[in-house]
Design a protein around this motif. Structure first.
Motif, short mmCIF file in Angstrom:
data_model
loop_
_atom_site.label_atom_id
_atom_site.label_comp_id
_atom_site.label_asym_id
_atom_site.label_seq_id
_atom_site.Cartn_x
_atom_site.Cartn_y
_atom_site.Cartn_z
N ILE A 80 6.10 -1.56 0.46
CA ILE A 80 6.55 -1.49 -0.78
C ILE A 80 5.49 -2.66 -0.74
O ILE A 80 5.01 -2.77 -2.02
N VAL A 106 2.64 -1.81 -2.00
CA VAL A 106 2.54 -0.85 -3.77
C VAL A 106 2.63 -2.12 -4.29
O VAL A 106 1.48 -1.86 -5.58
N CYS A 107 2.49 -3.07 -4.47
CA CYS A 107 3.21 -4.31 -4.99
C CYS A 107 1.75 -5.27 -4.94
O CYS A 107 1.53 -5.70 -6.06
N SER A 138 -4.78 -4.23 -7.19
CA SER A 138 -5.69 -3.29 -6.25
C SER A 138 -7.42 -4.23 -6.03
O SER A 138 -7.53 -3.53 -4.86
N THR A 176 -4.16 -5.61 0.95
CA THR A 176 -3.70 -4.06 0.83
C THR A 176 -3.96 -3.79 2.83
O THR A 176 -2.86 -3.61 3.38
N ALA A 192 0.37 11.25 -5.87
CA ALA A 192 -0.15 10.61 -6.25
C ALA A 192 -0.78 10.54 -7.87
O ALA A 192 -1.13 9.67 -8.91
N TYR A 245 3.03 9.43 -10.27
CA TYR A 245 2.45 7.95 -9.96
C TYR A 245 1.25 7.04 -8.49
O TYR A 245 2.60 7.79 -7.32
N TRP A 247 2.67 4.76 -6.84
CA TRP A 247 3.46 4.02 -6.17
C TRP A 247 4.44 4.82 -4.84
O TRP A 247 4.88 4.48 -4.34
N ALA A 295 5.87 3.80 -1.41
CA ALA A 295 7.82 2.96 -2.02
C ALA A 295 8.79 3.92 -1.59
O ALA A 295 8.86 3.10 -1.43
#
Length: 374
Positions: A222, A225-226, A229, A235, A291, A295, A297, A301
């Motif tokens: 999770i 995703v948050c 980028s 990441t 994706a 979406y 995420w 997620a």
């Protein structure tokens, strides 16, 4: 031809990787079971981290495949070196072979052979009079009324962990940086993970270790995703942390699953769990493509949330820390009901804290002490 050979290779590799932790669980004591079963993973990790180096040095697929395949021939020696486990021999009534194996264990552990022969002979004489005609256990026994909830629970745990593990492993090419180095780091994080979870599960138990690994793995997904980028390093750190905890969950499953099922079901349980896990690995690349049509995420997620849920559901399973493994279906059902089952035989491995509980109303103290030493 390629698909046929891939099938045969998968059949062999999966069988080997499923049977090995079962054998380790049945021949080691409750005191050292986690250490041996976790350390077994180091061989897999070593191959993982060496693969990108070998692929970088040898880019030709033909020679690369040959180098990856030839070392497997060395495993043929297992037919002559590795004995059957005492638990399996006892539950299947193979007493002659069991006696030879116990005597070999006594000799290797430096025991008094004269006394060992007497104690082992008495032990086997008692059990040879018992009914060993119990039906052959199948996958249907995993779904019996007293086992099905726990079976489905552990299946779900294997499924979601397999998806996350392979999704993160195959995701290395999507990360910024050199794909060879990313693949190497993805495997290298599993080296410290083995040692961390060896000590963690040794002191808090495999069940709680599995809970922690699942929950933290889901949080890392999770977090990916948050993460913004443009923060590439964050990441990568979250992805590798997720791989660390997911790998820990996978390793703990290989140790914990054989512990909660009885000897007659142990191979069936681990094999069917591994089959469910392959379904998770199978759909990982397809979910990754969601994706593009939903979406960004979604591929991380949703599995992250399911991983947290799986970790919490593991709390409903029985604790195995400090427990002797069940052997029969009856003992397994009592174990799932969190009752203390009556066991036939402790592991024959030279440790001193094993116990044998027999329903025979005679003095078996000397026998118990000697087999405990063995």
């Amino acid at each position: 031809m390629f698909l046929i050979l891939r099938f045969l290779m998968a059949f062999g590799v999966t069988s080997l990787y499923v049977n090995s932790p079962v054998i380790l669980a049945e021949i080691t004591s409750k005191e050292y079971r986690s250490i041996y079963c976790f350390a077994f993973k180091n061989g897999f990790t070593l191959g993982y981290v060496l693969m990108p180096l070998i692929a970088w040095l040898i880019p030709d697929w033909f020679w690369l495949q040959l180098i990856f395949t030839l070392p497997w021939l060395s495993l043929l020696c297992a037919f002559w070196i590795l004995p059957e486990t005492p638990r399996w021999l006892l539950t299947h009534g193979k007493f002659d072979e069991l006696e030879r194996l116990l005597l070999l264990a006594a000799k290797k552990n430096g025991k008094d052979m004269k006394q060992a022969r007497i104690e082992i002979s008495d032990f086997i004489s008692y059990h040879s009079q018992k009914d060993h005609s119990e039906k052959v256990a199948t996958i249907l026994d995993l779904l019996s009324p007293k086992m099905r909830k726990n079976t489905i629970n552990i299946f779900f745990c294997w499924f979601i962990n397999s998806y996350i593990y392979y999704a993160l492993s195959w995701n290395t090419n999507d990360l910024a940086g050199d794909p060879y180095w990313n693949f190497f780091i993805s495997g290298a994080v599993e080296l410290p993970e083995v040692f961390v979870f060896i000590f963690l599960c040794r002191y808090i138990g495999n069940r709680l270790g599995l809970v922690i690994a699942n929950v933290l793995s889901g949080i890392c997904l999770i977090g990916m995703v948050c993460a913004p980028s443009d923060m590439v390093r964050l990441t990568i750190v979250l992805a590798m942390s997720g791989k660390f905890f997911c790998s820990g969950a996978f390793d703990t499953e290989y140790v914990y699953t054989p512990e909660i099922f009885p000897t007659v079901l142990r191979n069936v349980a681990l094999g069917s769990s591994s089959t469910v896990a392959r379904i998770g690995a199978l759909i990982a690349p397809f979910i990754h493509q969601l994706a593009d049509v939903t979406y960004p995420w979604v591929p991380m997620a949703i599995p992250g949330g399911l991983s947290i849920l799986s970790g919490l559901l593991v709390l409903l399973l029985p604790e195995t820390k400090g427990k002797i493994l069940p052997d029969t279906l009856e003992e397994g059902e009592k174990f799932f009901a969190k009752q203390e089952p009556v066991h036939h035989l402790s592991s024959v491995d030279g440790t001193k804290k094993q116990e044998i509980e027999l329903k025979k109303p005679v003095d078996m103290e000397g026998l118990n002490k000697e087999v405990t030493k063995l």
